[in-house]
Design an enzyme around this catalytic site. Structure first.
Site, PDB file in Angstrom:
ATOM      1  N   ASP A  80       0.846  -1.205   0.000  1.00 18.18           N
ATOM      2  CA  ASP A  80       0.000   0.000   0.000  1.00 18.18           C
ATOM      3  C   ASP A  80       0.874   1.245   0.000  1.00 18.18           C
ATOM      4  O   ASP A  80       2.016   1.203   0.437  1.00 18.18           O
ATOM      5  CB  ASP A  80      -0.850   0.077   1.283  1.00 18.18           C
ATOM      6  CG  ASP A  80      -1.781  -1.102   1.415  1.00 18.18           C
ATOM      7  OD1 ASP A  80      -2.069  -1.742   0.404  1.00 18.18           O
ATOM      8  OD2 ASP A  80      -2.192  -1.368   2.563  1.00 18.18           O
TER       9      ASP A  80
HETATM   10  N1  URA Z   1      -1.105  -5.819   4.045  1.00 19.79           N
HETATM   11  C1  URA Z   1      -1.561  -4.564   4.041  1.00 19.79           C
HETATM   12  O1  URA Z   1      -2.556  -4.245   4.678  1.00 19.79           O
HETATM   13  N2  URA Z   1      -0.897  -3.657   3.315  1.00 19.79           N
HETATM   14  C2  URA Z   1       0.228  -3.921   2.627  1.00 19.79           C
HETATM   15  O2  URA Z   1       0.811  -3.042   1.999  1.00 19.79           O
HETATM   16  C3  URA Z   1       0.693  -5.239   2.647  1.00 19.79           C
HETATM   17  C4  URA Z   1      -0.001  -6.179   3.364  1.00 19.79           C
END
Ligand code: URA
Length: 254
Positions: A119
């Site tokens: 993310d």
């Molecule tokens: N889980 C999440 O919530 N975000 C990420 O970037 C990776 C795994």
């Protein structure tokens, strides 16, 4: 951002790229001259004359013909890169809204792309490569690659909920079921290390949200046993040949 070791090269196929870049990479013309070639109707894509210079094509998938010749990219050497991703960079090849992407941090000639996603707000270990076959294998749910995350929570995590987290749980928003994972409580519950073998969208944040917690900070601390080590946020390095071999065998033990 600069890196210390030597460069290397990838695949004939990869993410979509603008046609002017493709023509330049194939040695047909500079990017600007390529725009003119396209505009003047001298370039065919998949059997049709293409006159939009900004159009994207998929190398190795779309057939591009100039002067009666089918173009092909020169063979690239494969490169394998470990980036310590900072916050606020998008894990994608091109962002429609022109936000900064992880590729802006890695100045290599080869057309690398991220292996999976983090993310925008998540930091930590992200691999990039132009080895489509390995990337595909690592991203496939059956690969079972270890992904270790350090989640910082808004409230202390309750030890009694640990078994719910680790034994496979239902995500409240979509009802999806997660696979069993490992987890360890740190800092009196304000931090939890979670090791997953799968990668549903925003999985870690959604797992904690389903149990009543907000993830304040999320860092991927290891991917297939690879850690950022001395790399600061935004820095990257090439994997060693031993690390590449380990990855090809399914990853090192963390
Ligand atoms: N889980 C999440 O919530 N975000 C990420 O970037 C990776 C795994």
């Amino acid at each position: 951002m600069k890196n210390s070791s030597s460069s290397s090269p990838g695949t004939k196929t990869g993410p979509a790229i603008r046609i002017n870049k493709y023509l330049a990479l194939c040695g047909v013309a500079s990017r600007r001259a390529a725009d003119r070639l396209v505009e003047s109707g001298q370039v065919m894509v998949n059997g049709c004359i293409e006159t939009t210079p900004g159009i994207a094509i998929r190398p190795g998938v779309d057939e591009v013909v100039v002067g009666g010749k089918i173009l092909a990219l020169p063979e690239e050497k494969k490169v394998y890169i470990l980036l310590n991703k900072p916050r606020n960079y998008i894990t994608t090849n091109r962002d429609e809204r022109n936000r900064e992407t992880v590729l802006d941090l890695v100045d290599v000639r080869e057309r690398v792309f991220p292996v999976g996603r983090l993310d925008r707000k998540t930091t930590g270990v992200l691999l990039l490569t132009n080895d489509g076959e390995l990337a595909h294998r690592l991203m496939h749910p059956s690969s079972g690659v270890d992904k270790e995350y350090l989640a910082e929570l808004d409230l202390p995590f309750q030890a009694r909920q640990l078994s719910v987290l680790t034994s496979g749980m239902q995500l409240k928003d979509t009802g999806e079921k997660t696979s069993p994972c490992k987890a360890k409580i740190l800092q009196g519950g304000l931090q939890v290390v979670v090791t997953l073998h799968e990668g549903k969208n925003h999985q870690v944040r959604r797992m904690f949200r389903s149990l009543g917690y907000e993830v304040k900070k999320l860092e991927r601390t290891a991917y297939a046993g690879l850690r950022a080590g001395r790399l600061r946020r935004g820095e990257w390095r090439y994997l060693t040949s031993v690390e590449v071999e380990q990855l090809k065998r399914g990853g090192a033990s963390p």
